[in-house]
Scaffold this motif. Structure first.
Motif, PDB file in Angstrom:
ATOM      1  N   SER A 269       0.928  -1.207   0.046  1.00  0.00           N
ATOM      2  CA  SER A 269      -0.106  -0.051   0.142  1.00  0.00           C
ATOM      3  C   SER A 269       0.700   1.225   0.035  1.00  0.00           C
ATOM      4  N   GLN A 270       2.177   1.035   0.350  1.00  0.00           N
ATOM      5  CA  GLN A 270       2.963   2.166   0.578  1.00  0.00           C
ATOM      6  C   GLN A 270       4.424   1.997   0.072  1.00  0.00           C
ATOM      7  N   ALA A 271       5.278   2.891  -0.603  1.00  0.00           N
ATOM      8  CA  ALA A 271       6.345   2.843  -0.775  1.00  0.00           C
ATOM      9  C   ALA A 271       7.162   4.125  -0.578  1.00  0.00           C
ATOM     10  N   ARG A 272       8.503   4.193  -0.756  1.00  0.00           N
ATOM     11  CA  ARG A 272       9.321   5.506  -0.734  1.00  0.00           C
ATOM     12  C   ARG A 272       9.235   5.826  -2.052  1.00  0.00           C
ATOM     13  N   VAL A 273       9.656   4.927  -3.001  1.00  0.00           N
ATOM     14  CA  VAL A 273       9.782   5.281  -4.489  1.00  0.00           C
ATOM     15  C   VAL A 273       9.096   4.385  -5.367  1.00  0.00           C
ATOM     16  N   VAL A 274       8.374   4.683  -6.144  1.00  0.00           N
ATOM     17  CA  VAL A 274       7.842   3.458  -7.132  1.00  0.00           C
ATOM     18  C   VAL A 274       8.465   3.924  -8.695  1.00  0.00           C
ATOM     19  N   ILE A 275       9.031   2.809  -9.021  1.00  0.00           N
ATOM     20  CA  ILE A 275       9.638   3.013 -10.401  1.00  0.00           C
ATOM     21  C   ILE A 275       8.608   2.045 -11.518  1.00  0.00           C
ATOM     22  N   CYS A 276       8.499   2.862 -12.432  1.00  0.00           N
ATOM     23  CA  CYS A 276       7.371   2.504 -13.540  1.00  0.00           C
ATOM     24  C   CYS A 276       8.361   1.838 -14.761  1.00  0.00           C
TER      25      CYS A 276
ATOM     26  N   GLN B 220       0.705   4.157  -2.243  1.00  0.00           N
ATOM     27  CA  GLN B 220       1.252   5.829  -1.754  1.00  0.00           C
ATOM     28  C   GLN B 220       2.556   5.740  -2.035  1.00  0.00           C
ATOM     29  N   CYS B 221       3.292   6.910  -2.512  1.00  0.00           N
ATOM     30  CA  CYS B 221       4.598   7.084  -2.585  1.00  0.00           C
ATOM     31  C   CYS B 221       5.083   8.522  -2.509  1.00  0.00           C
ATOM     32  N   GLU B 222       6.439   8.536  -2.253  1.00  0.00           N
ATOM     33  CA  GLU B 222       6.977  10.028  -2.261  1.00  0.00           C
ATOM     34  C   GLU B 222       7.721  10.313  -3.428  1.00  0.00           C
ATOM     35  N   TYR B 223       8.174   9.246  -4.134  1.00  0.00           N
ATOM     36  CA  TYR B 223       8.805   9.466  -5.499  1.00  0.00           C
ATOM     37  C   TYR B 223       8.400   8.685  -6.525  1.00  0.00           C
ATOM     38  N   PHE B 224       8.517   9.223  -7.775  1.00  0.00           N
ATOM     39  CA  PHE B 224       8.073   8.268  -8.887  1.00  0.00           C
ATOM     40  C   PHE B 224       8.980   8.474  -9.900  1.00  0.00           C
ATOM     41  N   VAL B 225       9.289   7.346 -10.624  1.00  0.00           N
ATOM     42  CA  VAL B 225      10.236   7.474 -11.998  1.00  0.00           C
ATOM     43  C   VAL B 225       9.553   6.770 -12.915  1.00  0.00           C
ATOM     44  N   ASN B 226       9.793   7.650 -13.798  1.00  0.00           N
ATOM     45  CA  ASN B 226       8.942   7.155 -15.141  1.00  0.00           C
ATOM     46  C   ASN B 226      10.011   6.617 -16.159  1.00  0.00           C
ATOM     47  N   CYS B 227      10.244   5.464 -16.142  1.00  0.00           N
ATOM     48  CA  CYS B 227      11.185   4.886 -17.251  1.00  0.00           C
ATOM     49  C   CYS B 227      10.741   3.799 -17.904  1.00  0.00           C
ATOM     50  N   ALA B 228       9.435   4.228 -18.570  1.00  0.00           N
ATOM     51  CA  ALA B 228       8.729   3.328 -19.327  1.00  0.00           C
ATOM     52  C   ALA B 228       9.012   3.414 -20.735  1.00  0.00           C
ATOM     53  N   GLY B 229      10.265   3.613 -21.234  1.00  0.00           N
ATOM     54  CA  GLY B 229      10.775   3.529 -22.170  1.00  0.00           C
ATOM     55  C   GLY B 229      10.056   4.083 -23.408  1.00  0.00           C
ATOM     56  N   GLN B 230       9.497   3.477 -24.288  1.00  0.00           N
ATOM     57  CA  GLN B 230       8.626   3.986 -25.635  1.00  0.00           C
ATOM     58  C   GLN B 230       7.243   4.403 -24.931  1.00  0.00           C
ATOM     59  N   TRP B 231       7.192   3.896 -23.726  1.00  0.00           N
ATOM     60  CA  TRP B 231       5.555   4.157 -23.332  1.00  0.00           C
ATOM     61  C   TRP B 231       5.739   5.526 -22.580  1.00  0.00           C
ATOM     62  N   ALA B 232       6.967   6.204 -22.262  1.00  0.00           N
ATOM     63  CA  ALA B 232       7.067   7.172 -21.275  1.00  0.00           C
ATOM     64  C   ALA B 232       6.519   8.466 -21.568  1.00  0.00           C
ATOM     65  N   ARG B 233       6.414   8.427 -22.920  1.00  0.00           N
ATOM     66  CA  ARG B 233       5.414   9.652 -23.537  1.00  0.00           C
ATOM     67  C   ARG B 233       4.109   9.801 -22.743  1.00  0.00           C
ATOM     68  N   SER B 234       3.321   8.577 -22.959  1.00  0.00           N
ATOM     69  CA  SER B 234       1.992   8.201 -22.721  1.00  0.00           C
ATOM     70  C   SER B 234       1.740   8.134 -21.374  1.00  0.00           C
ATOM     71  N   LEU B 235       2.600   7.631 -20.414  1.00  0.00           N
ATOM     72  CA  LEU B 235       2.522   7.528 -19.248  1.00  0.00           C
ATOM     73  C   LEU B 235       2.708   9.172 -18.689  1.00  0.00           C
ATOM     74  N   GLY B 236       3.500  10.029 -19.266  1.00  0.00           N
ATOM     75  CA  GLY B 236       3.739  11.409 -18.920  1.00  0.00           C
ATOM     76  C   GLY B 236       2.442  12.020 -19.077  1.00  0.00           C
TER      77      GLY B 236
ATOM     78  N   ARG C 141       0.128  17.183 -16.531  1.00  0.00           N
ATOM     79  CA  ARG C 141       0.925  16.115 -17.541  1.00  0.00           C
ATOM     80  C   ARG C 141       2.547  16.489 -17.570  1.00  0.00           C
ATOM     81  N   VAL C 142       3.243  15.299 -17.696  1.00  0.00           N
ATOM     82  CA  VAL C 142       4.581  15.589 -17.817  1.00  0.00           C
ATOM     83  C   VAL C 142       4.993  15.375 -19.229  1.00  0.00           C
ATOM     84  N   ARG C 143       5.928  16.348 -19.648  1.00  0.00           N
ATOM     85  CA  ARG C 143       6.475  16.107 -21.021  1.00  0.00           C
ATOM     86  C   ARG C 143       7.433  15.324 -21.145  1.00  0.00           C
ATOM     87  N   VAL C 144       7.243  14.225 -22.065  1.00  0.00           N
ATOM     88  CA  VAL C 144       8.521  13.109 -22.250  1.00  0.00           C
ATOM     89  C   VAL C 144       8.556  13.075 -24.008  1.00  0.00           C
ATOM     90  N   PRO C 145       9.334  14.046 -24.277  1.00  0.00           N
ATOM     91  CA  PRO C 145       9.397  14.096 -25.707  1.00  0.00           C
ATOM     92  C   PRO C 145      10.123  12.809 -26.432  1.00  0.00           C
TER      93      PRO C 145
END
Lengths: 861, 457
Positions: A14-21, A205-221, A227-231
């Protein structure tokens, strides 16, 4: 190939400090490095199975020599890590077969020599090879058409999915949780901070999130608010694998950059892939669902351009049979560099994506720096060139991306590295200023900066190299293709330079970032006093040059601040800072919302009226008294020019010359430009470009943000103490600067004049060339140009004192630079003596009507 | 009208108009025809052109036809429905003819597909109200043929005769159906429409390597061949246009009538100063006896009855449907055949048409992805890919080659195909459009190279 971790946890905490996607090689590496640094509560989410995105089909090459030292350092670290993991029992398929790189042209070979000179000081072993020596390293390679090559013994090939699984397993062993089959549906924020992640398996729940979704990163943004820009945009990427034909297992990795291809041994056959000059974008309308371990239908016709080169370089493949032609998607960015760092839109939202097909080689270093960024607030080295904050909205436009990645895929590999002023040809003329039609008609050669078209110089005649020759697709059209020497625009820039120093010129500076900051009361003054290191509480109408430092005293920004009213300021900083400068300011804004920031970059057109005749010209066109007595430098007045009013005229030019920058409401810009041009006819007015400005400022030893000034350099190290007020109340970085003031500095910015250099025949320095002091490496060139007054090539660069035994930096003094020191620069393997300056040289001022100044240097040839 | 300075239609509108009637059929492998493309673009409202394509169920041949109607579309519609049936029965050997006779007699439900399998476009239609009359006249033709063939023991099949007799017999039936008295002086206005309008016809019959063209009127069939040695496309006209430019045709007509009429029989490049094509179905005004025409005029009370009988109408018939027939044995260099009405030939020369389709075809081949065969060497893969390269450069925006031709016919200017010109040509007001372009019908038939290379003599 079925790849998966065998014992993934499938219940979501239910909780983490950082979630990496993203469970590819990047996500695995970030989890590993966070765990390595001792963080707990790390959760990595993967929508399919580990490596199922693009990692599983990567070629797995680890070649450390990249086009910039940022990337080289990152890969160098990765290589060491994968070797270490292999030794520790986490198999990565490490095969240290070395790499062999061939050059078909002299320019390519010269670029290798430059790279070798740089690699030497980075402790990477590289040998230059003759064509015969290339044959000796591998008999597979055709050598009758090459001029030479490089041998890099420590380079390796790995098994891409194994590298990812190794780091994921090691991370798990250190306590990180990996959850497969978990797709992120929404990234939750609270007060612009990360608060959690909604997934198909529930909310965490988390404090940090890391978007390292590769080619999915733009749509995850797009799955967060804001919204987060990942060009980035996916393209097809090809390699073929032959049936075995007796290829030795330890055959080196072979790269032929001129033929866009690379080769490695694969089960007794060859895997050969490449980066075609015109790529094929894919998934423009979204990536299909469940694209796990997915591949694209092969398009042999598209692959032909690579096949031709493959058969050419390794003739024995001609009679080999095909085992598989593989087409897998890879995502590319507008400038072919990674996208790393904290997103400017949301605090604690981190992005690591856009690996531009060197993800396996980069993952180790990227993971390490991302962990630093998350834990320490900034990475340990300057990563500005790959920082996510270099982008603006334009870059995230899908059609812009689709058109641009056609070019960036090939450029990533084919483009000759270290070639000065490379520029892309696709997706151009997007962002132009109101005077663009005039400068374009005047024949300007433009360079794209943050989407803006910026005039570099104005050839008098249409020169032969400015063509749309399709054979020169991947090469800059700013300079004749492939030159590392004296640029063809040398004489053109000279005439612009002298027009700036003796007459009057117009330079369109509109691309510069412009912000307005204001408050009802004094809050904005207090705020700016806190984020700036200079005293900004000056009378209305003053312009203040100031740095904005970080807590280490380094530069987050270098700005000109105009106090427009008691409680409002107009801020100007470099074009590349448009996103980053606001991110930095917003991070420190008073929580009560009392200070407002507005981006007015597009509202004003900035024209630099530069040169000693600017005062007389402007006097003709305005009722304001422009004389030095009434209008001194570093001041601003609202003036009219011609029929246009409300123009902010600042007496400064960013070049050390006299003149004004006019900030004109954009609807008047064309009128003002035309009025100046018409009235300036008798003053010899002309357009000038950024190259002239660059030469002026380098000769006068002006440091620029992004080149010399960075988060890792302080004002004291750049001789800019005079712009720091340590006696004012607390400001960001004050403590660090006081400490440095007391202790001294370990590096210093120095201006060097290059001696014994043949302008016409020797390669020119550009950036990154190593500098030696008494035979020992002491730093690199940050920027360089030609000084038309001093008649010398000039380099700026930091001088360090490295202890020869400990390799640690030691304190330095002016004596270290000026006494008993012989400096040399290594340009492509040849050393040239340097003359060092720690103060700006005195240049003879140009004559201004009523003042006589004797000339001490002959200027015309 | 005013000159348009801007295109009235969007590129999407242009394409959707051009593609409205297009059709492509891929046929089963192992035959001489691999696929065909068709398309039509109307100028008249409604369009007066018709086209038909069908497979002969009993003999395995294929038939393609284009029919350019005039004075309305009634005759063209009737011929497009009926001619292939007449040809098909003409080709049947006696035992199958007998079988078909029984099927007709017993009104078997399968009778509709017993002869022909049609390739249809959604916009095609059959005139159902006439179906039973058409059927009974076809039946009569069948029974007559059966009795003839029974009488002649040594009956030998001659394709020329079969095609000619089908054309002539259908034209006779059309004529008879409209004759007053045939139905007890009851005048069927639909029959009159058919017989008093007309249509030219250009029909191709293809079975294996054997190609026959039967042509009557001013449509045209052109064969496209590729000369590997010279790397060039070559156009062969397989039919002659029957119009006043065709001197042989003019001579034939003049020879058929007294020399006293030679100044009138072809006047202003037209038959009796009125009809442009010199052979056609229907048009009984140039075929019937003076008295028959008169009789009908009296029986009818139509506004156009006044000028029913052409001037100088002394020695009818002036017009025949009897087709000119040409045989061609297909060779491996023959790549495609084009049938088109004069609406196309008015705008593009045969050479140009063949070149356009040739380029289109090399481009089209590359729509199918290349898949290397097992065990092939990489250098051989590369040489195939190099050949495909030129094809990729030729890829047209229309996949359908007939559409490609119509687009080029309408849009070509000195700068290549221009949207502005296309838009202009497609937005001309209906009352004057016929001055700028005619109805266009195009059928492009692609041959199977592998079949032609290996087929027995």
């Amino acid at each position: 190939r079925e790849v998966s971790s065998n014992d993934a946890v499938n219940s979501l905490p239910s909780q983490a400090r950082v979630v990496i996607c993203g469970g590819g090689v990047i996500g695995s590496s970030i989890a590993y490095h966070l765990a390595e640094r001792g963080w707990k509560d790390i959760v990595l989410l993967e929508q399919g199975k580990l490596t199922c995105g693009t990692t599983w089909h990567a070629a797995g090459l680890v070649g450390r020599l990249k086009s910039s030292s940022v990337e080289t350092n990152i890969v160098k670290y990765s290589a060491a890590l994968y070797k270490k993991l292999e030794d520790e029992g986490y198999p990565t398929g490490w095969k240290e077969c070395g790499s062999l790189t061939v050059a078909r042209t002299k320019d390519r070979m010269l670029s290798y020599r430059k790279a070798i000179a740089k690699a030497k000081v980075m402790d990477i072993e590289i040998h230059e090879l003759s064509p015969n020596e290339v044959s000796e390293k591998s008999s597979l390679v055709r050598t009758d058409d090459i001029v030479g090559g490089m041998w890099i013994p420590g380079d390796a090939a790995t098994s891409a999915p194994d590298v990812a699984i190794a780091m994921a397993t090691a991370a798990k062993d250190k306590g990180a949780k990996i959850i497969e089959g978990c797709a992120v549906e929404k990234v939750l924020t609270k007060n612009n901070n990360i608060s959690g992640v909604e997934t198909n398996l529930g909310t965490i729940q988390c404090e940090y999130f890391v978007n390292c979704a590769g080619q999915w990163a733009r749509s995850l943004g797009k799955k967060s608010n804001p919204r987060v820009r990942v060009p980035l945009h996916s393209t097809e990427h090809y390699y073929l694998v032959t049936k075995p034909f007796g290829v030795d297992r330890m055959t080196p990795v072979i790269r032929d950059h001129d033929g866009y291809t690379y080769f490695r041994e694969w089960s007794g056959g060859i895997m050969a892939g490449g980066f075609e000059p015109v790529a094929k974008p894919v998934f423009h309308n979204g990536i299909p669902d469940k694209f796990e371990f997915g591949q694209l239908p092969e398009d042999w016709d598209h692959f032909q351009v690579l096949l031709e080169q493959i058969l050419h370089r390794i003739p024995s493949i001609q009679t080999a049979e095909i085992r598989q032609l593989f087409n897998g998607p890879e995502s590319f960015t507008p400038d072919c560099k990674y996208i790393l760092g904290e997103a400017p839109e949301i605090n604690n939202y981190f992005v690591a994506a856009g690996m531009t097909s060197i993800g396996i080689a980069s993952a180790g270093g990227v993971g390490r720096h991302m962990a630093e960024w998350i834990i320490d607030g900034s990475p340990s080295v300057d990563l500005w060139s790959v920082d996510i904050r270099r982008f603006v909205d334009l870059h995230n436009n899908k059609k812009y991306l689709r058109d641009r990645v056609r070019e960036t895929l090939g450029a990533s590999f084919y483009r000759i590295p270290n070639l000065p002023f490379y520029d892309f040809k696709t997706a151009r003329n997007v962002r132009v200023t109101p005077v663009f039609p005039r400068t374009q008609a005047a024949g300007a050669v433009f360079q794209e900066v943050v989407g803006f078209e910026r005039a570099l110089y104005f050839p008098r005649f249409h020169t032969h190299w400015i063509t749309d020759d399709p054979d020169q697709d991947a090469i800059s059209h700013i300079n004749p293709p492939g030159t590392f020497g004296k640029p063809a625009y040398f004489d053109i820039v000279r005439s612009e330079y002298w027009a700036c120093r003796e007459g009057v010129c117009l330079i369109d500076m509109s691309s510069f970032t412009k912000l307005e900051l204001k408050s009802a009361g004094r809050e904005v003054v207090d705020f700016l006093q806190y984020v700036c290191s200079n005293d900004i509480d000056k009378p209305v109408g003053s312009v203040i040059h100031t740095g904005m430092q970080n807590t280490q005293g380094g530069y987050e920004n270098d700005v000109s601040l105009l106090r427009t009213h008691e409680n409002s300021y107009f801020l100007i900083c470099s074009t590349s800072q448009q996103t980053r400068s606001q991110h930095w300011l917003r991070k420190h804004l008073p929580a009560d919302g009392s200070v407002q920031i507005g981006d007015v970059t597009s509202m004003y057109t900035a024209i630099n009226v530069i040169g000693p005749k600017a005062e007389e010209l402007l006097s003709n066109l305005t009722d304001t008294n422009m004389s030095k007595q009434d209008f001194s430098s570093m001041n601003c007045k609202i003036i009219s020019v011609g029929h246009a009013s409300g123009i902010r005229a600042m007496r400064l030019t960013h070049s050390g010359e006299d003149g004004w920058i006019l900030y004109i409401p954009s609807e008047y810009a064309l009128h003002v430009y035309d009025t100046l041009m018409a009235a300036g006819k008798d003053y010899g007015i002309r357009n000038a470009g950024y190259f002239a400005l660059r030469c002026l400022r380098i000769e006068k030893f002006f440091a620029y943000w992004g080149q010399e000034l960075s988060p890792y350099t302080t004002p004291l190290e750049c001789s800019r103490e005079f712009r720091v007020r340590l006696d004012k109340p607390d400001f960001i970085g004050k403590a660090a600067l006081e400490q440095q003031h007391k202790d001294g500095i370990t590096k210093k910015l120095v201006q060097f004049l290059v001696e014994g250099h043949n302008l016409d025949n020797d390669p020119w320095p550009f950036q990154g060339e190593p500098i030696y002091r008494n035979g020992h490496y002491c730093g690199t060139v940050t920027s360089s140009g030609y000084g038309y007054t001093l008649e010398k090539l000039i380099c700026l660069g930091f001088v360090h004192s490295y202890n020869q035994e400990t390799k640690k930096e030691e304190l330095i003094t002016n004596d270290f630079i000026m006494r008993d020191a012989k400096f040399e620069i290594d340009i492509a393997g040849k050393r040239y003596p340097l003359k060092a300056n720690i103060y700006p040289p005195t240049l003879p001022a140009a004559t201004t009507g009523n003042v006589y100044v004797p000339r001490t240097s002959s200027r015309m040839k | 009208g005013s000159t348009l300075s801007y295109p009235k239609l969007t590129p999407q509108q242009v394409s959707s108009i051009l593609r409205n009637n297009e059709n492509t059929f891929e046929l089963k492998r192992g035959k001489s025809v691999r696929s065909f493309d068709t398309n039509q673009l109307a100028s008249n409202d409604p369009i007066e052109d018709r086209r038909s394509e069908a497979r002969l169920t009993q003999t395995d041949g294929l038939m393609f036809g284009v029919f350019d109607g005039h004075a309305g579309c009634a005759c063209a519609q009737a011929v497009s429905e009926r001619l292939f049936e007449y040809i098909a029965v003409s080709l049947l050997p006696p035992h199958l003819l007998d079988e078909f006779n029984h099927a007709l007699k017993d009104r078997l439900p399968s009778v509709n597909t017993w002869l022909l399998n049609w390739y249809r476009h959604d916009n095609d239609y059959f005139n159902t109200s006439m179906a039973s009359l058409y059927r009974s006249n076809l039946h009569r033709y069948v029974t007559e043929m059966l009795s003839t063939s029974c009488m002649e023991d040594d009956h030998e099949f001659v394709m020329w005769d079969a095609l000619t007799s089908a054309f002539v017999r259908l034209d006779q039936d059309i004529s008879t159906e409209a004759m007053p008295g045939a139905n007890g002086l009851v005048i069927n206005p639909e029959m009159i429409d058919i017989a008093f309008s007309g249509t030219v016809a250009c029909v191709a019959h293809i079975d294996g390597p054997h190609l026959h063209i039967a042509n009557s009127g001013d449509s045209m069939a052109v064969l496209g061949s590729y000369d590997e040695d010279q790397n060039r496309w070559h156009a062969t006209e397989l039919s002659k246009e029957h119009n006043a430019q065709n001197l042989t045709e003019v001579k034939r007509i003049k020879d058929n009538h007294p020399s006293s009429e030679s100044n009138f029989v072809i006047k202003n490049d037209r038959l009796l100063g009125q009809l442009a094509p010199l052979r056609a179905f229907g048009d009984v005004r140039y075929k019937w006896q003076h008295a028959d025409l008169k009789k009908l005029t009296m029986a009818m009370n139509t506004p156009y009855a006044q000028n029913f009988i052409p001037p100088n109408y002394y020695t009818p018939p002036y017009l025949t449907v009897s087709p000119e027939i040409k045989y061609h044995r297909l060779r491996s260099q023959d790549k495609f055949l084009i049938l088109a009405t004069d609406g196309l030939w008015d705008m593009l020369s045969p050479d140009m048409v063949i070149r356009l389709v040739g380029q289109h075809m090399t481009g089209k081949q590359t729509y199918d992805p290349y898949v290397p065969n097992k065990g092939v060497k990489l250098k051989d893969i590369n040489s195939v890919l190099l050949k495909r390269k030129s094809g990729i450069e030729n890829r047209a925006i229309d996949k359908n080659s007939a559409t490609h031709l119509i687009r080029n016919a309408l849009g070509t200017s000195e700068f290549g195909v221009q949207h502005n010109k296309l838009s202009l040509m497609l937005s001309i007001p209906q009352d004057i459009v016929r001055l700028y372009r005619d109805d266009i019908t195009v059928t492009v038939i692609f041959f199977d190279q592998d079949f032609l290379r290996t087929c027995p003599a």
